[in-house]
Design a protein around this motif. Structure first.
Motif, PDB file in Angstrom:
ATOM      1  N   ILE A 292       9.098  -3.970   4.136  1.00 39.62           N
ATOM      2  CA  ILE A 292       8.821  -2.739   2.860  1.00 39.62           C
ATOM      3  C   ILE A 292      10.291  -2.036   2.814  1.00 39.62           C
ATOM      4  CG2 ILE A 292       7.942  -0.422   2.711  1.00 39.62           C
ATOM      5  CD1 ILE A 292       5.489  -1.304   3.951  1.00 39.62           C
ATOM      6  N   LEU A 293      10.949  -1.690   3.860  1.00 42.78           N
ATOM      7  CA  LEU A 293      12.276  -1.268   3.786  1.00 42.78           C
ATOM      8  C   LEU A 293      13.169  -1.946   3.094  1.00 42.78           C
ATOM      9  CD1 LEU A 293      12.436   0.470   7.240  1.00 42.78           C
ATOM     10  CD2 LEU A 293      11.821   1.551   5.214  1.00 42.78           C
ATOM     11  N   GLU A 294      13.263  -3.282   3.270  1.00 39.49           N
ATOM     12  CA  GLU A 294      14.088  -4.295   2.582  1.00 39.49           C
ATOM     13  C   GLU A 294      13.865  -4.068   1.062  1.00 39.49           C
ATOM     14  OE1 GLU A 294      13.607  -7.998   4.382  1.00 39.49           O
ATOM     15  OE2 GLU A 294      14.950  -7.420   6.122  1.00 39.49           O
ATOM     16  N   TRP A 295      12.545  -3.884   0.551  1.00 36.44           N
ATOM     17  CA  TRP A 295      12.067  -3.729  -0.805  1.00 36.44           C
ATOM     18  C   TRP A 295      12.810  -2.495  -1.309  1.00 36.44           C
ATOM     19  CZ3 TRP A 295      10.057  -0.477  -3.960  1.00 36.44           C
ATOM     20  CH2 TRP A 295       9.710  -0.741  -5.270  1.00 36.44           C
ATOM     21  N   VAL A 296      12.600  -1.435  -0.322  1.00 30.44           N
ATOM     22  CA  VAL A 296      13.020  -0.363  -0.942  1.00 30.44           C
ATOM     23  C   VAL A 296      14.663  -0.389  -1.026  1.00 30.44           C
ATOM     24  CG1 VAL A 296      13.439   2.173  -0.195  1.00 30.44           C
ATOM     25  CG2 VAL A 296      11.234   1.084   0.201  1.00 30.44           C
ATOM     26  N   GLN A 297      15.201  -0.836  -0.277  1.00 30.46           N
ATOM     27  CA  GLN A 297      16.910  -0.997  -0.383  1.00 30.46           C
ATOM     28  C   GLN A 297      17.077  -1.847  -1.365  1.00 30.46           C
ATOM     29  OE1 GLN A 297      18.753  -2.810   3.072  1.00 30.46           O
ATOM     30  NE2 GLN A 297      20.691  -1.973   2.550  1.00 30.46           N
ATOM     31  N   ARG A 298      16.558  -2.843  -1.890  1.00 27.26           N
ATOM     32  CA  ARG A 298      17.002  -3.633  -2.964  1.00 27.26           C
ATOM     33  C   ARG A 298      16.567  -2.810  -4.451  1.00 27.26           C
ATOM     34  NH1 ARG A 298      14.039  -7.498  -0.261  1.00 27.26           N
ATOM     35  NH2 ARG A 298      12.525  -7.608  -1.517  1.00 27.26           N
TER      36      ARG A 298
ATOM     37  N   TYR B 277      10.610   5.336   9.924  1.00 25.93           N
ATOM     38  CA  TYR B 277      11.789   4.439  10.147  1.00 25.93           C
ATOM     39  C   TYR B 277      12.992   4.914   9.335  1.00 25.93           C
ATOM     40  CZ  TYR B 277       8.665   1.961  13.004  1.00 25.93           C
ATOM     41  OH  TYR B 277       7.783   1.509  14.062  1.00 25.93           O
ATOM     42  N   ALA B 278      12.889   4.743   7.986  1.00 26.92           N
ATOM     43  CA  ALA B 278      13.934   5.039   7.115  1.00 26.92           C
ATOM     44  C   ALA B 278      14.653   6.440   7.353  1.00 26.92           C
ATOM     45  CB  ALA B 278      13.981   4.770   5.811  1.00 26.92           C
ATOM     46  N   PHE B 279      13.774   7.409   7.511  1.00 30.95           N
ATOM     47  CA  PHE B 279      14.138   8.808   7.588  1.00 30.95           C
ATOM     48  C   PHE B 279      14.438   9.172   9.178  1.00 30.95           C
ATOM     49  CE2 PHE B 279      12.099   9.241   3.343  1.00 30.95           C
ATOM     50  CZ  PHE B 279      13.352   8.715   2.775  1.00 30.95           C
ATOM     51  N   ASN B 280      14.173   8.333   9.911  1.00 33.61           N
ATOM     52  CA  ASN B 280      14.232   8.707  11.597  1.00 33.61           C
ATOM     53  C   ASN B 280      15.134   8.001  12.150  1.00 33.61           C
ATOM     54  OD1 ASN B 280      13.435   8.880  14.357  1.00 33.61           O
ATOM     55  ND2 ASN B 280      11.352   9.168  13.693  1.00 33.61           N
ATOM     56  N   TYR B 281      16.547   8.578  12.293  1.00 29.26           N
ATOM     57  CA  TYR B 281      17.414   7.540  12.823  1.00 29.26           C
ATOM     58  C   TYR B 281      17.123   7.144  14.342  1.00 29.26           C
ATOM     59  CZ  TYR B 281      22.128   6.712  14.822  1.00 29.26           C
ATOM     60  OH  TYR B 281      22.991   6.072  15.396  1.00 29.26           O
ATOM     61  N   LYS B 282      16.752   8.061  15.279  1.00 36.95           N
ATOM     62  CA  LYS B 282      16.443   7.741  16.664  1.00 36.95           C
ATOM     63  C   LYS B 282      15.412   6.569  16.497  1.00 36.95           C
ATOM     64  CE  LYS B 282      17.309  11.940  18.788  1.00 36.95           C
ATOM     65  NZ  LYS B 282      17.065  13.120  19.500  1.00 36.95           N
ATOM     66  N   ARG B 283      14.238   6.372  15.899  1.00 41.91           N
ATOM     67  CA  ARG B 283      13.159   5.499  16.032  1.00 41.91           C
ATOM     68  C   ARG B 283      13.933   4.140  15.070  1.00 41.91           C
ATOM     69  NH1 ARG B 283       6.845   5.811  14.624  1.00 41.91           N
ATOM     70  NH2 ARG B 283       6.451   4.139  15.686  1.00 41.91           N
ATOM     71  N   ARG B 284      14.698   4.341  13.995  1.00 38.95           N
ATOM     72  CA  ARG B 284      15.270   3.086  13.391  1.00 38.95           C
ATOM     73  C   ARG B 284      16.513   2.391  14.313  1.00 38.95           C
ATOM     74  NH1 ARG B 284      17.261   5.770   9.127  1.00 38.95           N
ATOM     75  NH2 ARG B 284      19.525   5.837  10.168  1.00 38.95           N
TER      76      ARG B 284
ATOM     77  N   ASP C 219       0.956  -1.158   0.080  1.00 35.60           N
ATOM     78  CA  ASP C 219      -0.201  -0.213   0.051  1.00 35.60           C
ATOM     79  C   ASP C 219       1.043   1.212   0.054  1.00 35.60           C
ATOM     80  OD1 ASP C 219      -1.929   1.897   0.255  1.00 35.60           O
ATOM     81  OD2 ASP C 219      -2.097   1.495   2.524  1.00 35.60           O
ATOM     82  N   PRO C 220       0.636   2.179  -0.818  1.00 38.63           N
ATOM     83  CA  PRO C 220       1.434   3.329  -0.801  1.00 38.63           C
ATOM     84  C   PRO C 220       1.872   4.067   0.544  1.00 38.63           C
ATOM     85  CG  PRO C 220       0.090   3.089  -2.829  1.00 38.63           C
ATOM     86  CD  PRO C 220      -0.361   2.371  -1.903  1.00 38.63           C
ATOM     87  N   VAL C 221       0.534   4.068   1.181  1.00 39.71           N
ATOM     88  CA  VAL C 221       0.479   4.951   2.452  1.00 39.71           C
ATOM     89  C   VAL C 221       1.393   4.082   3.301  1.00 39.71           C
ATOM     90  CG1 VAL C 221      -0.824   5.579   4.293  1.00 39.71           C
ATOM     91  CG2 VAL C 221      -1.785   5.866   2.045  1.00 39.71           C
ATOM     92  N   LYS C 222       1.466   2.946   3.217  1.00 36.96           N
ATOM     93  CA  LYS C 222       2.403   2.072   4.149  1.00 36.96           C
ATOM     94  C   LYS C 222       3.845   2.378   3.901  1.00 36.96           C
ATOM     95  CE  LYS C 222      -1.104  -1.243   5.661  1.00 36.96           C
ATOM     96  NZ  LYS C 222      -1.481  -2.745   5.841  1.00 36.96           N
ATOM     97  N   VAL C 223       4.260   2.413   2.511  1.00 44.50           N
ATOM     98  CA  VAL C 223       5.403   2.787   2.189  1.00 44.50           C
ATOM     99  C   VAL C 223       5.885   4.096   2.682  1.00 44.50           C
ATOM    100  CG1 VAL C 223       7.074   2.930   0.122  1.00 44.50           C
ATOM    101  CG2 VAL C 223       5.247   1.166   0.012  1.00 44.50           C
ATOM    102  N   ARG C 224       5.168   4.995   2.318  1.00 44.07           N
ATOM    103  CA  ARG C 224       5.371   6.249   2.922  1.00 44.07           C
ATOM    104  C   ARG C 224       5.788   6.505   4.208  1.00 44.07           C
ATOM    105  NH1 ARG C 224       1.451   7.474  -0.950  1.00 44.07           N
ATOM    106  NH2 ARG C 224      -0.059   8.114   0.395  1.00 44.07           N
ATOM    107  N   THR C 225       4.772   5.574   5.128  1.00 45.90           N
ATOM    108  CA  THR C 225       4.835   5.906   6.467  1.00 45.90           C
ATOM    109  C   THR C 225       6.076   4.948   6.819  1.00 45.90           C
ATOM    110  OG1 THR C 225       2.607   5.745   6.547  1.00 45.90           O
ATOM    111  CG2 THR C 225       3.814   5.068   8.727  1.00 45.90           C
ATOM    112  N   ALA C 226       6.358   3.905   6.374  1.00 47.91           N
ATOM    113  CA  ALA C 226       7.732   3.179   6.726  1.00 47.91           C
ATOM    114  C   ALA C 226       8.973   4.095   6.599  1.00 47.91           C
ATOM    115  CB  ALA C 226       7.889   1.999   5.892  1.00 47.91           C
ATOM    116  N   LEU C 227       9.151   4.830   5.149  1.00 47.93           N
ATOM    117  CA  LEU C 227      10.168   5.750   5.151  1.00 47.93           C
ATOM    118  C   LEU C 227      10.185   6.939   6.033  1.00 47.93           C
ATOM    119  CD1 LEU C 227       9.799   5.803   1.164  1.00 47.93           C
ATOM    120  CD2 LEU C 227      11.449   4.905   2.506  1.00 47.93           C
TER     121      LEU C 227
END
Length: 79
Positions: free
Chosen positions: A64-70, A43-50, A32-40
């Motif tokens: 989701i983040l593994e897919w984005v990385q690949r 988590y991906a753009f939030n160092y403290k939370r990640r 779901d595009p909303v879930k991708v944006r939320t994950a980014l």
């Protein structure tokens, strides 16, 4: 305002410039595009939370983040 890095349409399509694909060559149709944006964003753009060892990244977000990385270009492609 950000600089647009894509080449003009008449110069694209040769397959030699990774910027022709923007950040990812394919859109994540399985997510779901909303879930991708939320994950980014969360988590991906939030160092403290990640990097918080007390609160692990949820499995769905990790997938989701593994897919984005690949499927995205490394920063080296932009140099």
């Amino acid at each position: 305002m950000a600089t647009v890095l894509r080449r003009p349409a008449e110069e694209r399509g040769q397959g030699d410039d990774p910027r022709d694909h923007c950040l990812a060559p394919d859109t994540p149709k399985q997510f779901d595009p909303v879930k991708v944006r939320t994950a980014l964003r969360e988590y991906a753009f939030n160092y403290k939370r990640r990097t918080n060892p007390e609160v692990p990244i949820p499995h769905e977000v990790r997938v989701i983040l593994e897919w984005v990385q690949r499927n995205t270009l490394s920063m080296a492609a932009w140099e």
